[in-house]
Design a protein around this motif. Structure first.
Motif, PDB file in Angstrom:
ATOM      1  N   GLY A 187       0.825  -1.220   0.018  1.00 10.71           N
ATOM      2  CA  GLY A 187      -0.101  -0.152  -0.175  1.00 10.71           C
ATOM      3  C   GLY A 187       0.891   1.322   0.009  1.00 10.71           C
ATOM      4  N   LYS A 188       2.075   1.298   0.509  1.00 10.63           N
ATOM      5  CA  LYS A 188       2.783   2.484   0.759  1.00 10.63           C
ATOM      6  C   LYS A 188       3.597   2.907  -0.627  1.00 10.63           C
ATOM      7  N   ARG A 189       3.618   1.690  -1.380  1.00  9.18           N
ATOM      8  CA  ARG A 189       4.374   1.845  -2.723  1.00  9.18           C
ATOM      9  C   ARG A 189       3.817   2.997  -3.615  1.00  9.18           C
ATOM     10  N   ARG A 190       4.674   3.640  -4.148  1.00 10.54           N
ATOM     11  CA  ARG A 190       4.249   4.689  -5.287  1.00 10.54           C
ATOM     12  C   ARG A 190       3.658   3.888  -6.284  1.00 10.54           C
ATOM     13  N   LEU A 191       2.729   4.365  -6.829  1.00 12.78           N
ATOM     14  CA  LEU A 191       2.010   3.569  -8.198  1.00 12.78           C
ATOM     15  C   LEU A 191       2.806   3.558  -9.214  1.00 12.78           C
ATOM     16  N   THR A 192       3.599   4.542  -9.440  1.00 14.60           N
ATOM     17  CA  THR A 192       4.651   4.330 -10.582  1.00 14.60           C
ATOM     18  C   THR A 192       6.039   3.697 -10.275  1.00 14.60           C
ATOM     19  N   ALA A 193       6.104   3.146  -9.282  1.00 10.78           N
ATOM     20  CA  ALA A 193       7.151   2.456  -8.725  1.00 10.78           C
ATOM     21  C   ALA A 193       7.044   1.235  -8.411  1.00 10.78           C
ATOM     22  N   LEU A 194       5.866   0.615  -8.651  1.00 11.79           N
ATOM     23  CA  LEU A 194       5.691  -0.643  -8.306  1.00 11.79           C
ATOM     24  C   LEU A 194       6.155  -1.862  -9.361  1.00 11.79           C
ATOM     25  N   THR A 195       6.793  -2.679  -8.980  1.00 14.30           N
ATOM     26  CA  THR A 195       7.542  -3.470  -9.790  1.00 14.30           C
ATOM     27  C   THR A 195       6.906  -5.126  -9.624  1.00 14.30           C
ATOM     28  N   PRO A 196       7.679  -5.910 -10.573  1.00 12.81           N
ATOM     29  CA  PRO A 196       6.998  -7.240 -10.479  1.00 12.81           C
ATOM     30  C   PRO A 196       7.340  -8.063  -9.334  1.00 12.81           C
ATOM     31  N   ALA A 197       8.537  -7.756  -8.647  1.00 11.39           N
ATOM     32  CA  ALA A 197       8.984  -8.208  -7.358  1.00 11.39           C
ATOM     33  C   ALA A 197       8.198  -7.841  -6.191  1.00 11.39           C
ATOM     34  N   ASP A 198       7.569  -6.620  -6.267  1.00 14.12           N
ATOM     35  CA  ASP A 198       6.466  -6.103  -5.204  1.00 14.12           C
ATOM     36  C   ASP A 198       5.230  -6.995  -5.512  1.00 14.12           C
ATOM     37  N   VAL A 199       5.026  -7.278  -6.532  1.00 15.24           N
ATOM     38  CA  VAL A 199       3.729  -8.137  -6.735  1.00 15.24           C
ATOM     39  C   VAL A 199       4.027  -9.504  -6.161  1.00 15.24           C
ATOM     40  N   ARG A 200       5.019 -10.143  -6.287  1.00 15.55           N
ATOM     41  CA  ARG A 200       5.407 -11.499  -6.044  1.00 15.55           C
ATOM     42  C   ARG A 200       5.407 -11.645  -4.599  1.00 15.55           C
ATOM     43  N   LEU A 201       5.880 -10.395  -4.055  1.00 18.21           N
ATOM     44  CA  LEU A 201       6.106 -10.449  -2.437  1.00 18.21           C
ATOM     45  C   LEU A 201       4.741 -10.379  -1.967  1.00 18.21           C
ATOM     46  N   MET A 202       3.700  -9.709  -2.547  1.00 18.57           N
ATOM     47  CA  MET A 202       2.343  -9.498  -1.819  1.00 18.57           C
ATOM     48  C   MET A 202       1.651 -10.768  -2.113  1.00 18.57           C
ATOM     49  N   LEU A 203       2.079 -11.518  -3.211  1.00 19.34           N
ATOM     50  CA  LEU A 203       1.250 -12.806  -3.503  1.00 19.34           C
ATOM     51  C   LEU A 203       1.915 -13.918  -2.547  1.00 19.34           C
ATOM     52  N   ALA A 204       3.028 -13.823  -2.257  1.00 23.66           N
ATOM     53  CA  ALA A 204       3.753 -14.824  -1.012  1.00 23.66           C
ATOM     54  C   ALA A 204       3.147 -14.278   0.216  1.00 23.66           C
ATOM     55  N   LYS A 205       2.983 -13.263   0.645  1.00 20.95           N
ATOM     56  CA  LYS A 205       2.468 -12.767   1.977  1.00 20.95           C
ATOM     57  C   LYS A 205       1.195 -13.157   2.103  1.00 20.95           C
ATOM     58  N   ALA A 206       0.240 -12.934   0.899  1.00 24.17           N
ATOM     59  CA  ALA A 206      -1.275 -13.440   0.837  1.00 24.17           C
ATOM     60  C   ALA A 206      -1.054 -15.085   1.159  1.00 24.17           C
ATOM     61  N   ALA A 207      -0.431 -15.811   0.445  1.00 21.33           N
ATOM     62  CA  ALA A 207      -0.482 -17.154   0.481  1.00 21.33           C
ATOM     63  C   ALA A 207      -0.045 -17.900   1.987  1.00 21.33           C
ATOM     64  N   SER A 208       0.543 -17.048   2.619  1.00 22.97           N
ATOM     65  CA  SER A 208       1.097 -17.385   3.925  1.00 22.97           C
ATOM     66  C   SER A 208       0.097 -17.048   5.281  1.00 22.97           C
ATOM     67  N   THR A 209      -0.973 -16.353   4.648  1.00 22.69           N
ATOM     68  CA  THR A 209      -1.731 -15.637   5.795  1.00 22.69           C
ATOM     69  C   THR A 209      -2.754 -16.930   6.149  1.00 22.69           C
ATOM     70  N   ARG A 210      -2.767 -16.826   7.518  1.00 23.39           N
ATOM     71  CA  ARG A 210      -3.987 -17.983   8.039  1.00 23.39           C
ATOM     72  C   ARG A 210      -5.361 -17.406   7.975  1.00 23.39           C
ATOM     73  N   THR A 211      -6.336 -18.390   7.614  1.00 25.71           N
ATOM     74  CA  THR A 211      -7.728 -18.111   7.756  1.00 25.71           C
ATOM     75  C   THR A 211      -8.152 -17.713   9.268  1.00 25.71           C
ATOM     76  N   ALA A 212      -9.390 -17.261   9.328  1.00 27.40           N
ATOM     77  CA  ALA A 212      -9.973 -16.875  10.495  1.00 27.40           C
ATOM     78  C   ALA A 212      -9.848 -18.058  11.610  1.00 27.40           C
ATOM     79  N   GLY A 213     -10.475 -19.150  11.215  1.00 29.09           N
ATOM     80  CA  GLY A 213     -10.717 -20.241  11.859  1.00 29.09           C
ATOM     81  C   GLY A 213     -11.697 -20.144  12.903  1.00 29.09           C
ATOM     82  N   ARG A 214     -11.604 -21.119  13.813  1.00 29.51           N
ATOM     83  CA  ARG A 214     -12.372 -21.062  14.942  1.00 29.51           C
ATOM     84  C   ARG A 214     -12.011 -20.199  16.124  1.00 29.51           C
ATOM     85  N   LYS A 215     -12.551 -19.741  16.999  1.00 30.74           N
ATOM     86  CA  LYS A 215     -12.085 -18.569  18.114  1.00 30.74           C
ATOM     87  C   LYS A 215     -11.215 -19.421  18.952  1.00 30.74           C
TER      88      LYS A 215
END
Length: 420
Positions: free
Chosen positions: A125-153
């Motif tokens: 979110g803090k990256r400038r729109l014009t400065a975004l790179t493919p590496a930034d996108v890969r990092l975002m997808l990797a972080k999303a893939a490692s996120t845990r679901t809400a699950g049970r309380k």
């Protein structure tokens, strides 16, 4: 020698400040400041949809004129003047509000907001729109893939499952759509999200009913007030929202036709919302089988009787499938009722959406063309139909091979017992 005449000293005049010629209304004004710099201003569109006077500066009138022309051109194209300083977070707000919101279904818009807020903005979110790179996108997808679901309380965080590959794919799709708009608005020269491949999700296993199971279920729930809803779901493959949004004005029982024009969805924060079908091809006209026409005629009679019993409590919505007082049926309540009816019927449990899958597999197994099945279900592309219901294809291919054998095989010659 003549007399010398002393002339009074005259101080040189200050050079007059250059002023530009008067510009037409809406073009903005240009003037030279006391410090020698040139300045101009014009009313242009801002990110909140209002117009405000924005100044620009330059070393010459021509430079300021070029800058004014540029920001006015952007404003005329609907692009806010502060776009050049956008980050991914600020541009995503603009994109959701002004681009996605007017054309997306309410449920899809809620999903997009959630994906952006949970996965896109925290990562890039803090990256400038014009400065975004493919590496930034890969990092975002990797972080999303490692996120845990809400699950049970009561479930520890490290024991909760990670988000599915399908969710990661949707995160990538949202970012790709957002950056595509930025390219169209000439904020970006290329869409870097297109350079990154998202993980392919595993194909969803579907478990539709066999013909005998579907027949047994309908027989067991024939006395239920929503029996016709299940008949329509199995015979025409309508989605849950399409069934609950169906109006009597969309049904012609005499002509045997049904129009799928709207859906009913419960949207978090907005309540029950009526909207268009999922896609352009989801808006469709279907020919009803006789079993559907008969079921809807019985249902119309039942609803008329319920209207009389409700007396002043009846709420006229024009919907085909309602509660006993005419109100819309809650989507979750329909799922709950379906589960109870399955248990009562003693058939194999399936999800409500599997009624749609059952319709498709029954049609394909009966030899109906996949193209026709695509039109009935309202899929956007035939590839969607083939990918979801590819498990039915082998049986169809075997049947097709039998037809070819019957058509092209040479008749066997009778054995007369002679020598070759």
């Amino acid at each position: 020698m003549g007399a010398v005449i002393a002339l009074p000293l005259v101080e040189p005049e200050e050079p007059r400040r250059r002023r530009s010629k008067k510009r037409a209304n809406g073009q903005g004004s240009i003037y030279q400041r006391k410090d020698g710099r040139w300045a101009g201003a014009a009313y242009v569109l801002t990110a909140d949809g209002t117009y405000k006077r924005v100044p620009v500066y330059g070393r010459s009138a021509e430079e300021v004129d070029a800058k004014l022309t540029e920001i006015k051109s952007r404003s005329n194209r609907g692009l806010p003047t502060d776009a050049t300083g956008w980050t991914i977070a600020s541009y995503s707000d603009y994109w959701i509000e002004h681009v996605a919101s007017p054309k997306l279904r309410p449920t899809t818009l809620v999903r997009y907001r959630s994906l952006v807020a949970r996965y896109v903005v925290p990562a890039i979110g803090k990256r400038r729109l014009t400065a975004l790179t493919p590496a930034d996108v890969r990092l975002m997808l990797a972080k999303a893939a490692s996120t845990r679901t809400a699950g049970r309380k009561d479930q520890p965080e490290d024991e909760r499952p990670k988000v599915s590959a399908r969710t990661v794919q949707q995160v990538h799709a949202v970012l790709r759509a957002m950056l595509s708009q930025a390219v169209r608005e000439e904020l970006l020269a290329r869409n870097v999200a297109r350079l990154v491949q998202a993980p392919a999700p595993e194909r969803e296993e579907i478990h539709p009913w066999a013909e005998a199971e579907a027949r047994a279920f309908l027989a067991a729930v024939r006395a239920h007030r929503l029996h016709a809803l299940f008949v329509v779901a199995l015979a025409l493959g309508l989605r849950r929202g399409e069934l609950l949004g169906l109006r009597w004005s969309d049904v012609d029982l005499d002509a045997g036709q049904l129009w799928v024009w709207q859906t009913l969805q419960r949207v978090r924060g907005d309540g029950v919302v009526f909207g268009p079908p999922k896609s352009r091809r989801s808006r469709r006209v279907l020919t009803m089988p006789v079993v559907v026409v008969q079921a809807l005629k019985r249902h119309r009679s039942v609803q008329a009787h319920e209207r009389k019993l409700a007396d002043g409590q009846w709420q006229e919505t024009g919907l085909v499938f309602t509660t006993a007082t005419g109100r819309h049926v809650e989507p979750r309540n329909l799922n709950t009722a379906f589960g109870r009816l399955i248990a009562r019927a003693g058939v194999r449990p399936i999800r409500f959406h599997d009624l749609r899958h059952t319709c498709a597999t029954l049609l394909l197994a009966a030899g109906v063309s996949p193209r026709v099945v695509m039109d009935i279900l309202g899929h956007s592309q035939i590839a969607v139909t083939m990918n979801i219901y590819g498990h039915v294809m082998p049986a169809m291919q075997q049947e097709a091979a039998g037809h070819i054998d019957a058509a092209l095989s040479e008749p066997e010659e009778a054995d007369d017992g002679g020598d070759d």
